[in-house]
Design a protein around this motif. Structure first.
Motif, short mmCIF file in Angstrom:
data_model
loop_
_atom_site.label_atom_id
_atom_site.label_comp_id
_atom_site.label_asym_id
_atom_site.label_seq_id
_atom_site.Cartn_x
_atom_site.Cartn_y
_atom_site.Cartn_z
N SER A 1 1.14 -1.15 -0.36
CA SER A 1 -0.09 0.06 -0.29
C SER A 1 1.02 0.92 -0.23
CB SER A 1 -0.91 -0.11 1.65
OG SER A 1 -1.59 1.32 1.37
N ASN A 2 0.46 2.25 0.00
CA ASN A 2 0.98 4.11 -0.52
C ASN A 2 -0.07 4.74 -0.43
OD1 ASN A 2 2.55 5.04 -0.79
ND2 ASN A 2 2.39 5.54 -2.89
N ALA A 3 -1.24 4.20 0.32
CA ALA A 3 -1.76 5.30 1.37
C ALA A 3 -1.66 6.22 2.45
CB ALA A 3 -3.26 4.28 1.37
N TYR A 4 -2.24 7.03 2.61
CA TYR A 4 -2.05 7.98 4.02
C TYR A 4 -2.04 6.73 4.87
CZ TYR A 4 -1.90 11.98 1.36
OH TYR A 4 -1.59 13.31 1.09
N LYS B 1 -5.76 5.78 6.06
CA LYS B 1 -6.44 4.89 5.17
C LYS B 1 -5.59 3.57 5.48
CE LYS B 1 -8.73 8.09 2.83
NZ LYS B 1 -10.14 8.35 4.42
N THR B 2 -4.79 3.00 5.63
CA THR B 2 -4.13 1.99 6.34
C THR B 2 -4.35 1.01 7.61
OG1 THR B 2 -2.02 3.30 5.07
CG2 THR B 2 -1.47 1.09 6.22
N ILE B 3 -4.35 2.08 8.21
CA ILE B 3 -5.15 1.34 9.05
C ILE B 3 -6.75 0.97 9.17
CG2 ILE B 3 -6.60 2.39 11.66
CD1 ILE B 3 -3.20 1.50 12.19
N LEU B 4 -7.27 1.72 8.42
CA LEU B 4 -8.59 1.46 8.40
C LEU B 4 -8.60 -0.48 7.10
CD1 LEU B 4 -10.01 4.45 6.23
CD2 LEU B 4 -10.76 3.63 8.46
N MET B 5 -7.27 -0.42 6.53
CA MET B 5 -7.70 -1.45 6.32
C MET B 5 -7.87 -3.09 7.05
SD MET B 5 -4.10 -0.54 3.22
CE MET B 5 -4.19 -2.95 2.05
N LEU B 6 -7.62 -2.29 8.09
CA LEU B 6 -8.06 -3.70 9.35
C LEU B 6 -8.89 -4.20 9.96
CD1 LEU B 6 -4.98 -2.30 11.41
CD2 LEU B 6 -4.98 -3.85 10.79
#
Length: 139
Positions: A120-123, A126-131
C-alpha cells in the motif's frame, strides 16, 4: 472509580446522536479513541491532550495548546485475544515503509492482508482502515 475498572466510555454530540464514539482505557498510554473495531482487532488513537466530539459527529483529537506545543498522537493496535496494546507509530505523515511494516508484522497471522498493507501507499489513516479486513481464521 479507577479508570481501569471502566470497560469503555461511549459519547456523542447532542446534534448528531447517530455518530457514537467509544473511548477505552489502557494503563499505557491512557484513554484512547477506538478508530476501528472488529471482533478480531481494534485500532485506537491516543492523544496526550485529549479529545472532543464535533457538532458533525466526528471525533477531534486535541493536538495543540499553543504555537510550539504539539501533542503526542499515535495509533495503537490490539488483537481480540491480547490484553496489551501495540504502539505502531504517529498518526501524522504519509505511510512510510517502517509504519506499514510494523502493522504487517503485527498481523502476520493474516498473510494476505499483511502483504496488501506492505504494498500500500495510502496515508496512515487509510492504512489503518484496511485492518477491517483482518481475519487470521482464514488460514
Amino acid at each position: 472509580m479507577p479508570a481501569g475498572d471502566i470497560d469503555s466510555v461511549i459519547c456523542w454530540h447532542a446534534k448528531t446522536p447517530e455518530h457514537v464514539r467509544k473511548l477505552v482505557w489502557a494503563s499505557d498510554p491512557g484513554w484512547m479513541w477506538v478508530y476501528v473495531e472488529t471482533p478480531l482487532i481494534r485500532a485506537c488513537i491516543y492523544s496526550k491532550k485529549g479529545y472532543c466530539v464535533d457538532t458533525n459527529g466526528g471525533m477531534l483529537v486535541r493536538q495543540r495548546s499553543g504555537w510550539f506545543s504539539s501533542s503526542r498522537v499515535a495509533y495503537f493496535l490490539q488483537k481480540h485475544d491480547e490484553s496489551e496494546f501495540q504502539n505502531i507509530g504517529s498518526t501524522y505523515r504519509r505511510s512510510k515503509d517502517v509504519f506499514r511494516e510494523r502493522i504487517a508484522r503485527y498481523i502476520d497471522d493474516d498473510p494476505e492482508l499483511a502483504e496488501r498493507i506492505r504494498r500500500s501507499n495510502a496515508y496512515r489513516d487509510k492504512t489503518i482502515l484496511m485492518l477491517r479486513d483482518y481475519d487470521p481464521t482464514k488460514y
